[in-house]
Design a protein around this motif. Structure first.
Motif, PDB file in Angstrom:
ATOM      1  N   GLY A 121       0.788  -1.223   0.000  1.00 49.65           N
ATOM      2  CA  GLY A 121       0.000   0.000   0.000  1.00 49.65           C
ATOM      3  C   GLY A 121       0.819   1.272   0.000  1.00 49.65           C
ATOM      4  O   GLY A 121       0.276   2.363   0.213  1.00 49.65           O
ATOM      5  N   ARG A 122       2.098   1.166  -0.287  1.00 48.47           N
ATOM      6  CA  ARG A 122       3.001   2.333  -0.272  1.00 48.47           C
ATOM      7  C   ARG A 122       3.148   2.839  -1.715  1.00 48.47           C
ATOM      8  O   ARG A 122       4.202   2.736  -2.345  1.00 48.47           O
ATOM      9  CB  ARG A 122       4.331   1.924   0.358  1.00 48.47           C
ATOM     10  N   TYR A 123       2.059   3.404  -2.243  1.00 53.23           N
ATOM     11  CA  TYR A 123       1.975   3.722  -3.667  1.00 53.23           C
ATOM     12  C   TYR A 123       2.982   4.780  -4.104  1.00 53.23           C
ATOM     13  O   TYR A 123       3.589   4.653  -5.175  1.00 53.23           O
ATOM     14  CB  TYR A 123       0.556   4.163  -4.038  1.00 53.23           C
ATOM     15  N   ASP A 124       3.153   5.813  -3.311  1.00 48.79           N
ATOM     16  CA  ASP A 124       4.092   6.867  -3.714  1.00 48.79           C
ATOM     17  C   ASP A 124       5.523   6.327  -3.778  1.00 48.79           C
ATOM     18  O   ASP A 124       6.272   6.634  -4.717  1.00 48.79           O
ATOM     19  CB  ASP A 124       4.018   8.048  -2.748  1.00 48.79           C
ATOM     20  N   GLU A 125       5.900   5.507  -2.794  1.00 45.67           N
ATOM     21  CA  GLU A 125       7.229   4.902  -2.820  1.00 45.67           C
ATOM     22  C   GLU A 125       7.363   3.941  -3.998  1.00 45.67           C
ATOM     23  O   GLU A 125       8.442   3.841  -4.610  1.00 45.67           O
ATOM     24  CB  GLU A 125       7.497   4.162  -1.510  1.00 45.67           C
ATOM     25  N   ALA A 126       6.277   3.232  -4.301  1.00 43.71           N
ATOM     26  CA  ALA A 126       6.311   2.305  -5.433  1.00 43.71           C
ATOM     27  C   ALA A 126       6.509   3.060  -6.734  1.00 43.71           C
ATOM     28  O   ALA A 126       7.312   2.647  -7.591  1.00 43.71           O
ATOM     29  CB  ALA A 126       5.013   1.494  -5.476  1.00 43.71           C
ATOM     30  N   ARG A 127       5.783   4.161  -6.904  1.00 43.49           N
ATOM     31  CA  ARG A 127       5.968   4.973  -8.115  1.00 43.49           C
ATOM     32  C   ARG A 127       7.408   5.492  -8.204  1.00 43.49           C
ATOM     33  O   ARG A 127       8.005   5.507  -9.283  1.00 43.49           O
ATOM     34  CB  ARG A 127       4.990   6.142  -8.120  1.00 43.49           C
ATOM     35  N   ALA A 128       7.940   5.928  -7.074  1.00 43.24           N
ATOM     36  CA  ALA A 128       9.306   6.463  -7.062  1.00 43.24           C
ATOM     37  C   ALA A 128      10.309   5.377  -7.460  1.00 43.24           C
ATOM     38  O   ALA A 128      11.255   5.636  -8.212  1.00 43.24           O
ATOM     39  CB  ALA A 128       9.643   7.022  -5.682  1.00 43.24           C
ATOM     40  N   ALA A 129      10.105   4.152  -6.969  1.00 37.13           N
ATOM     41  CA  ALA A 129      11.008   3.055  -7.318  1.00 37.13           C
ATOM     42  C   ALA A 129      10.913   2.733  -8.804  1.00 37.13           C
ATOM     43  O   ALA A 129      11.929   2.484  -9.467  1.00 37.13           O
ATOM     44  CB  ALA A 129      10.675   1.818  -6.486  1.00 37.13           C
ATOM     45  N   ALA A 130       9.693   2.753  -9.342  1.00 30.98           N
ATOM     46  CA  ALA A 130       9.524   2.492 -10.771  1.00 30.98           C
ATOM     47  C   ALA A 130      10.202   3.577 -11.602  1.00 30.98           C
ATOM     48  O   ALA A 130      10.883   3.283 -12.597  1.00 30.98           O
ATOM     49  CB  ALA A 130       8.041   2.391 -11.112  1.00 30.98           C
ATOM     50  N   ARG A 131      10.037   4.820 -11.197  1.00 30.29           N
ATOM     51  CA  ARG A 131      10.679   5.911 -11.949  1.00 30.29           C
ATOM     52  C   ARG A 131      12.199   5.840 -11.847  1.00 30.29           C
ATOM     53  O   ARG A 131      12.913   6.175 -12.801  1.00 30.29           O
ATOM     54  CB  ARG A 131      10.154   7.253 -11.444  1.00 30.29           C
ATOM     55  N   GLN A 132      12.690   5.399 -10.699  1.00 26.64           N
ATOM     56  CA  GLN A 132      14.135   5.224 -10.566  1.00 26.64           C
ATOM     57  C   GLN A 132      14.617   4.122 -11.512  1.00 26.64           C
ATOM     58  O   GLN A 132      15.691   4.229 -12.112  1.00 26.64           O
ATOM     59  CB  GLN A 132      14.486   4.871  -9.123  1.00 26.64           C
ATOM     60  N   GLY A 133      13.808   3.076 -11.662  1.00 23.60           N
ATOM     61  CA  GLY A 133      14.149   2.034 -12.618  1.00 23.60           C
ATOM     62  C   GLY A 133      14.182   2.558 -14.034  1.00 23.60           C
ATOM     63  O   GLY A 133      15.068   2.206 -14.824  1.00 23.60           O
ATOM     64  N   LEU A 134      13.232   3.418 -14.391  1.00 19.83           N
ATOM     65  CA  LEU A 134      13.239   4.028 -15.723  1.00 19.83           C
ATOM     66  C   LEU A 134      14.501   4.857 -15.934  1.00 19.83           C
ATOM     67  O   LEU A 134      15.081   4.858 -17.028  1.00 19.83           O
ATOM     68  CB  LEU A 134      12.003   4.911 -15.902  1.00 19.83           C
ATOM     69  N   ALA A 135      14.931   5.552 -14.884  1.00 14.13           N
ATOM     70  CA  ALA A 135      16.107   6.405 -15.003  1.00 14.13           C
ATOM     71  C   ALA A 135      17.394   5.610 -15.192  1.00 14.13           C
ATOM     72  O   ALA A 135      18.396   6.153 -15.665  1.00 14.13           O
ATOM     73  CB  ALA A 135      16.236   7.296 -13.760  1.00 14.13           C
ATOM     74  N   GLU A 136      17.361   4.311 -14.843  1.00 15.31           N
ATOM     75  CA  GLU A 136      18.539   3.460 -15.044  1.00 15.31           C
ATOM     76  C   GLU A 136      18.848   3.296 -16.532  1.00 15.31           C
ATOM     77  O   GLU A 136      19.974   2.998 -16.907  1.00 15.31           O
ATOM     78  CB  GLU A 136      18.293   2.083 -14.428  1.00 15.31           C
ATOM     79  N   ASP A 137      17.835   3.439 -17.373  1.00 17.47           N
ATOM     80  CA  ASP A 137      17.999   3.323 -18.820  1.00 17.47           C
ATOM     81  C   ASP A 137      18.603   1.971 -19.219  1.00 17.47           C
ATOM     82  O   ASP A 137      19.390   1.875 -20.154  1.00 17.47           O
ATOM     83  CB  ASP A 137      18.862   4.467 -19.370  1.00 17.47           C
ATOM     84  N   ARG A 138      18.209   0.928 -18.488  1.00 19.10           N
ATOM     85  CA  ARG A 138      18.566  -0.439 -18.832  1.00 19.10           C
ATOM     86  C   ARG A 138      17.301  -1.143 -19.285  1.00 19.10           C
ATOM     87  O   ARG A 138      16.261  -1.033 -18.622  1.00 19.10           O
ATOM     88  CB  ARG A 138      19.139  -1.170 -17.608  1.00 19.10           C
ATOM     89  N   PRO A 139      17.335  -1.835 -20.407  1.00 19.01           N
ATOM     90  CA  PRO A 139      16.100  -2.427 -20.936  1.00 19.01           C
ATOM     91  C   PRO A 139      15.341  -3.281 -19.931  1.00 19.01           C
ATOM     92  O   PRO A 139      14.112  -3.194 -19.844  1.00 19.01           O
ATOM     93  CB  PRO A 139      16.595  -3.258 -22.123  1.00 19.01           C
ATOM     94  N   ASP A 140      16.053  -4.108 -19.146  1.00 15.82           N
ATOM     95  CA  ASP A 140      15.346  -4.954 -18.189  1.00 15.82           C
ATOM     96  C   ASP A 140      14.634  -4.103 -17.141  1.00 15.82           C
ATOM     97  O   ASP A 140      13.500  -4.408 -16.745  1.00 15.82           O
ATOM     98  CB  ASP A 140      16.319  -5.932 -17.522  1.00 15.82           C
ATOM     99  N   GLN A 141      15.266  -3.007 -16.712  1.00 25.27           N
ATOM    100  CA  GLN A 141      14.652  -2.141 -15.719  1.00 25.27           C
ATOM    101  C   GLN A 141      13.472  -1.369 -16.296  1.00 25.27           C
ATOM    102  O   GLN A 141      12.458  -1.170 -15.624  1.00 25.27           O
ATOM    103  CB  GLN A 141      15.696  -1.175 -15.165  1.00 25.27           C
ATOM    104  N   VAL A 142      13.591  -0.942 -17.532  1.00 23.29           N
ATOM    105  CA  VAL A 142      12.490  -0.201 -18.158  1.00 23.29           C
ATOM    106  C   VAL A 142      11.254  -1.090 -18.271  1.00 23.29           C
ATOM    107  O   VAL A 142      10.132  -0.656 -17.966  1.00 23.29           O
ATOM    108  CB  VAL A 142      12.911   0.328 -19.542  1.00 23.29           C
ATOM    109  N   VAL A 143      11.429  -2.335 -18.687  1.00 20.17           N
ATOM    110  CA  VAL A 143      10.293  -3.266 -18.817  1.00 20.17           C
ATOM    111  C   VAL A 143       9.613  -3.462 -17.472  1.00 20.17           C
ATOM    112  O   VAL A 143       8.383  -3.371 -17.345  1.00 20.17           O
ATOM    113  CB  VAL A 143      10.762  -4.608 -19.398  1.00 20.17           C
ATOM    114  N   VAL A 144      10.398  -3.744 -16.437  1.00 18.38           N
ATOM    115  CA  VAL A 144       9.819  -3.958 -15.110  1.00 18.38           C
ATOM    116  C   VAL A 144       9.142  -2.690 -14.609  1.00 18.38           C
ATOM    117  O   VAL A 144       8.033  -2.727 -14.070  1.00 18.38           O
ATOM    118  CB  VAL A 144      10.904  -4.423 -14.115  1.00 18.38           C
ATOM    119  N   ALA A 145       9.786  -1.549 -14.798  1.00 19.69           N
ATOM    120  CA  ALA A 145       9.256  -0.287 -14.286  1.00 19.69           C
ATOM    121  C   ALA A 145       7.926   0.079 -14.949  1.00 19.69           C
ATOM    122  O   ALA A 145       6.976   0.481 -14.269  1.00 19.69           O
ATOM    123  CB  ALA A 145      10.272   0.830 -14.500  1.00 19.69           C
ATOM    124  N   LEU A 146       7.853  -0.068 -16.269  1.00 21.27           N
ATOM    125  CA  LEU A 146       6.615   0.296 -16.963  1.00 21.27           C
ATOM    126  C   LEU A 146       5.468  -0.616 -16.558  1.00 21.27           C
ATOM    127  O   LEU A 146       4.329  -0.159 -16.355  1.00 21.27           O
ATOM    128  CB  LEU A 146       6.828   0.247 -18.473  1.00 21.27           C
TER     129      LEU A 146
END
Length: 298
Positions: free
Chosen positions: A171-196
């Protein structure tokens, strides 16, 4: 269908760690301190057992893993092979957790909790990953977060977006969004897929259907632009489209999913059957139901 959808998105996060169709090479996760010499002390029996895991021949892997631990109950490779087999072939998550815990216990008894070169640290990394995966399957999300953080302290590349799923389930939605966006910022294909796909699930669970539809669409577009859309991408998008009453779009995505490589998670024919039933297209629903078992057995 919400539960099934979330299971598929969780599966994608796990698949980014250990691909069911073929595990990553042992050297893929280099230690943060440098690249060590690979460990070469696998016995022929251990090599064969793990090869079966890499080739997704999980029934044979289970048989060989059972033989390994019968011969040597402290074989961490034998227990890890059994953890994979129980996880992916049997869906017996408590049993998978049992073997993954034994794999960690026996490894760390031999090499310590912080293995250093020339110890076979890559097996420790795999064990920690599988423990996190199985805890996630069992809904033990605090434990999964702790294991991801443990992995990230010692191994590279770090698991960043993977933590978003467990934060969402807590239920920690804001933290979850932040983690997903951090994954997007990694600019690694595996991280982008998981993050999206994590954003797709987070917004759905948070009740933001439009945002979920957009995120699922971005995940599908990314997969298409970088190879081929998976069953997970397509069925996730189909469900988000259905929540937006884009039923024709949902049907097209599910029909495309029937032509994609099969997956352990989700069956597009089952979802098509439900879609057709809701639309009163009963003959087509019946035809879709008849194809469920055939597709699963591919």
């Amino acid at each position: 269908m919400l539960r099934a959808r979330h299971a598929r998105i969780a599966a994608l996060a796990l698949a980014s760690l250990i691909l069911v169709s073929g595990l990553c090479a042992l050297g893929e996760h280099a230690r943060a301190q440098g690249t060590p010499t690979p460990w070469t002390q696998l016995s022929p029996a251990e090599e064969e057992a793990f090869l079966m895991v890499e080739q997704n021949q999980m029934i044979r892997a289970r048989e060989l893993g059972e033989a390994l631990v019968a011969d040597d109950p402290t074989s961490f490779i034998g227990h890890l092979v059994l953890a994979y087999a129980q996880h992916f072939a049997e869906a017996n998550f408590p049993r998978a957790l049992y073997h993954a815990n034994l794999a960690r216990q026996h490894f760390e008894a031999r090499f310590g909790p912080e293995p250093q070169t020339p110890a076979p640290w890559m097996w420790h990394a795999r064990i920690i990953q599988e423990l996190g995966n199985v805890h996630g399957e069992l809904g033990h999300h605090a434990e999964r977060i702790a294991l991801i953080e443990r992995f990230n302290r010692s191994y590279q590349p770090q698991m960043v977006a993977e933590i978003a799923w467990s934060l969402m389930k807590l239920g920690r939605y804001d933290e979850a969004r932040a983690a997903a966006r951090q994954g997007l910022a990694e600019d690694r294909p595996d991280q982008v897929v998981v993050a999206l796909n994590a954003l797709c699930a987070i917004e759905f669970e948070a009740g933001r259907d439009g945002a979920s539809y957009d995120a699922c669409g971005q995940a599908l577009a990314y997969s298409r632009a970088h190879g081929r859309a998976t069953v997970v991408d397509l069925t996730n998008f189909a469900e988000s489209a259905r929540t937006m009453l884009q039923l024709a779009e949902a049907e097209r995505a599910l029909l495309e999913a029937t032509e994609a490589a099969s997956s352990l998670y989700g069956n597009p024919w089952l979802e098509l059957a439900e879609l057709y039933t809701r639309a009163g297209r009963f003959a087509e629903a019946g035809q879709a139901l008849q194809k469920i078992a055939e597709w699963r057995g591919r």
